[in-house]
Design an enzyme around this catalytic site. Structure first.
Site, PDB file in Angstrom:
ATOM      1  N   SER A 118       0.852  -1.363  -0.095  1.00 28.73           N
ATOM      2  CA  SER A 118      -0.108  -0.038   0.033  1.00 28.73           C
ATOM      3  C   SER A 118       0.779   1.333  -0.039  1.00 28.73           C
ATOM      4  O   SER A 118       0.275   2.563  -0.232  1.00 28.73           O
ATOM      5  CB  SER A 118      -0.877   0.209   1.020  1.00 28.73           C
ATOM      6  N   LYS A 121       0.203   3.655  -2.948  1.00 28.83           N
ATOM      7  CA  LYS A 121      -1.079   4.580  -2.896  1.00 28.83           C
ATOM      8  C   LYS A 121      -0.665   6.162  -3.094  1.00 28.83           C
ATOM      9  O   LYS A 121      -1.390   6.906  -3.519  1.00 28.83           O
ATOM     10  CB  LYS A 121      -1.816   4.202  -1.542  1.00 28.83           C
ATOM     11  N   SER A 173      -5.526   3.435   4.702  1.00 26.62           N
ATOM     12  CA  SER A 173      -5.108   2.494   3.567  1.00 26.62           C
ATOM     13  C   SER A 173      -6.359   1.913   3.028  1.00 26.62           C
ATOM     14  O   SER A 173      -6.395   0.692   2.561  1.00 26.62           O
ATOM     15  CB  SER A 173      -4.090   1.360   4.098  1.00 26.62           C
TER      16      SER A 173
END
Length: 400
Positions: A118, A121, A173
């Site tokens: 993540s 991102k 997240s």
């Protein structure tokens, strides 16, 4: 966006309902991957592709050809005099750098290719910050069915601003927030194209994004050097900086569900008074990934960790140890630099600059570190001895 690093100079669960309110600094539960020592990377085992997957997440699609490799930077530890690599850490690759100057304090396997989870991102967040208005409201359709992976709690019929979705993306997240933002940007295919184009614009060499939320997929890769570029770029954006420096927000409910608090899951930020945010990540094949930063007396340093485990401390604790070690290194004594975009045109036919500027000294070994072939970089003087030892484990202090 203030910092444009277009080149580097010489240098999981289906979720349609909100998750329970997290404890400040919450991270994923303990996983089964264990290791006693950080992997030895001196022989560049991940120069072209990430480690072999442990799960079937990449089995359905044949992997694309590896990205070209251009780096001549060593794959072992690269550190200056005075930087003691923490013994209590298990990261396969890492980098510590100065957000403002671009100075690279120390690194290990900076161009080794790993799965980002993540922490990738950040690219979606930057595209959304560029192309969408923060105040824009988005209503979730009634047939919303959720997405795979972590969720902040977007629900059918709910209405959210772009800013709320970005905070859900960065603090918790939320893959559900990522999906809504991607749909608003033009859909998955368009968003992936924009995310990869931005990575190229920033100057990355080892990054291919096949999932803007960070889920594993065939061909997915990045490196510590590339993530340092991305996050340096991101911390040049005032909105991004403000968002990752947020402890919690009141997130809207939907339908009969009331709103609730969403807390920042970056425990370095939550536990260290000097913390200024970053991003967490985890998948079965990526293991833990982490980006965290501190501002200590006006010196903003960040740490990138890839493919680490919790055997020697949580990822945020490992990052904290790297950052404490980096603050012991005087300004200007690092091992290289990240580039900032220049207004001067490149000379026609000139070779592109490497992403990390490092001069190779004589080779050295340090048996105490458990890794051979580590490269130690001093200043203008000749090569110095490798000094690896136990880093002091700081007392955790609750962020006020």
């Amino acid at each position: 966006m203030k910092i444009l690093a277009s080149a580097v100079a010489a240098t999981m669960l289906l979720a349609a309902t909100p998750t329970p309110e997290p404890t400040p600094g919450q991270e994923p539960p303990d996983e089964t991957t264990t290791r006693e020592h950080a992997p030895v990377t001196d022989d560049c085992p991940n120069a072209e592709t990430p480690p072999e997957p442990k799960t079937t997440s990449e089995a359905e699609v044949a992997p694309p050809d590896p990205l070209p490799t251009n780096s001549t930077v060593p794959c072992g530890v690269i550190a200056p005099a005075g930087f003691e690599v923490p013994a209590e850490q298990t990261a396969a690759a890492w980098m510590v750098f100065d957000i403002d100057s671009g100075e690279i304090i120390a690194a290990k396997d900076p161009h080794g290719r790993y799965r980002p989870a993540s922490v990738i991102k950040v690219l979606l967040a930057l595209v959304a910050l560029r192309d969408l208005e923060l105040s824009e409201e988005i209503m979730i359709p009634a047939d919303w069915s959720g997405v795979e992976g972590s969720a902040v709690g977007v629900g059918p019929g709910g209405t959210y601003t772009v800013e709320q979705l970005l905070l859900g993306l960065l603090l918790a997240s939320g893959n559900d927030a990522a999906k809504v933002l991607a749909d608003q940007l033009g859909g998955d295919e368009h968003t992936l194209a924009e995310v990869n184009a931005l990575a190229e614009e920033i100057g990355t060499e080892d990054t291919r994004v096949v999932s803007y939320s960070g889920l594993d997929g065939a061909g997915m890769s990045t490196s510590a050097a590339d993530l340092a570029l991305m996050y340096r770029y991101a911390w040049g954006n005032e909105d991004f900086t403000r968002m990752v420096d947020t402890e919690y927000i009141d997130f809207p409910g939907y339908g009969d569900r009331e709103g609730y608090q969403v807390w920042n899951d970056n425990a370095l930020f939550m536990n260290d008074p000097d913390g200024i945010g970053g991003k967490t990540g985890y998948t079965d094949d990526a293991n833990h990934t982490f980006v965290g930063a501190m501002d200590r007396d006006g010196r903003r340093l960040a740490a990138v960790l890839l493919d680490t485990t919790i055997d020697k401390g949580r990822p945020w604790e490992q990052a904290q140890r790297f950052l404490n070690a980096a603050y012991a290194v005087p300004v200007g004594s690092g091992v290289g630099s990240l580039a900032v975009d220049s207004d001067e045109p490149e000379e026609a036919g000139a070779d592109p600059a490497p992403d990390v500027e490092i001069t190779e000294p004589p080779r050295a070994e340090d048996a105490a570190s458990g890794e051979t072939g580590s490269w130690i970089f001093g200043g203008i003087a000749a090569a110095v001895l490798v000094l690896f030892g136990l880093a002091c484990i700081p007392l955790l202090r609750r962020r006020k």
